[in-house]
Write a protein that holds these residues in place. Structure first.
Motif, PDB file in Angstrom:
ATOM      1  N   ALA A 125       0.888  -1.094  -0.056  1.00  0.00           N
ATOM      2  CA  ALA A 125       0.069  -0.010  -0.070  1.00  0.00           C
ATOM      3  C   ALA A 125       0.818   1.159   0.046  1.00  0.00           C
ATOM      4  CB  ALA A 125      -0.916  -0.162   0.982  1.00  0.00           C
ATOM      5  N   LYS A 126       2.087   1.264   0.889  1.00  0.00           N
ATOM      6  CA  LYS A 126       2.807   2.376   0.795  1.00  0.00           C
ATOM      7  C   LYS A 126       3.319   2.678  -0.597  1.00  0.00           C
ATOM      8  CE  LYS A 126       7.164   3.873   3.058  1.00  0.00           C
ATOM      9  NZ  LYS A 126       8.099   3.515   4.138  1.00  0.00           N
ATOM     10  N   ARG A 129       0.983   4.072  -3.101  1.00  0.00           N
ATOM     11  CA  ARG A 129       0.419   5.574  -2.738  1.00  0.00           C
ATOM     12  C   ARG A 129       2.054   6.389  -3.216  1.00  0.00           C
ATOM     13  NH1 ARG A 129      -1.498   3.208   2.076  1.00  0.00           N
ATOM     14  NH2 ARG A 129       0.452   3.588   3.215  1.00  0.00           N
ATOM     15  N   GLU A 132       1.602   6.596  -6.900  1.00  0.00           N
ATOM     16  CA  GLU A 132       0.592   7.703  -7.506  1.00  0.00           C
ATOM     17  C   GLU A 132       1.009   9.108  -7.519  1.00  0.00           C
ATOM     18  OE1 GLU A 132      -3.077   8.784  -8.807  1.00  0.00           O
ATOM     19  OE2 GLU A 132      -2.066   6.747  -8.801  1.00  0.00           O
ATOM     20  N   GLN A 133       1.606   9.194  -5.927  1.00  0.00           N
ATOM     21  CA  GLN A 133       2.193  10.714  -5.781  1.00  0.00           C
ATOM     22  C   GLN A 133       3.213  10.985  -6.890  1.00  0.00           C
ATOM     23  OE1 GLN A 133       3.810  10.335  -1.905  1.00  0.00           O
ATOM     24  NE2 GLN A 133       1.841  10.628  -0.923  1.00  0.00           N
TER      25      GLN A 133
END
Length: 137
Positions: A125-126, A129, A132-133
């Motif tokens: 998940a990290k 994320r 995506e950033q």
């Protein structure tokens, strides 16, 4: 049977014509795979997922132990009662993980480290994320 990352990735390159996301899940106890991963990363989106076990970082204080590498069959007698030996074992294991990560990241290959004694979801998940950033920039 030993790990053969290069062989698996070469197979991918031979059978996949379309750009795809490729997760290479391994302990990375292998050699001569970086060039093939770099080549695959030019065509595909390669994500290296290194799975480790905390027991790979520690060797118990059990006196003399005959250790055998499961992949090579090579054996060595080790005095695990020595704090110096146990510390060197830990430092070598940590250094190996750091070197694999550094080598992959410097090759622009995304890297995720998963400790098998913890949640698999959290590091993934990290990672997603972070991706995506990165894509938003």
């Amino acid at each position: 049977q030993s790990t053969n990352i290069a062989g698996a990735v070469e197979f991918l390159l031979n059978v996949s014509n379309r750009k795809s996301v490729c997760f290479v899940v391994s302990d990375f106890y292998d050699e001569n795979y970086l060039r093939v991963l770099q080549s695959a990363n030019r065509k595909h989106d390669v994500i290296a997922v290194m799975v480790t076990d905390p027991r790979e970082l520690e060797i118990p204080n059990s006196g003399l132990m005959n250790l055998t590498d499961a992949e090579t069959g090579k054996s060595v007698l080790v005095d695990t009662s020595s704090a110096k030996v146990r510390d060197r074992f830990r430092q070598n294991a940590i250094s190996r993980i750091e070197n694999v990560e550094r080598e992959l990241r410097s090759s622009k290959i995304d890297f995720v480290h998963i400790d098998c004694s913890k949640s698999v979801v959290d590091p993934l998940a990290k990672f997603f994320r972070m991706r995506e950033q990165r894509r938003r920039r």
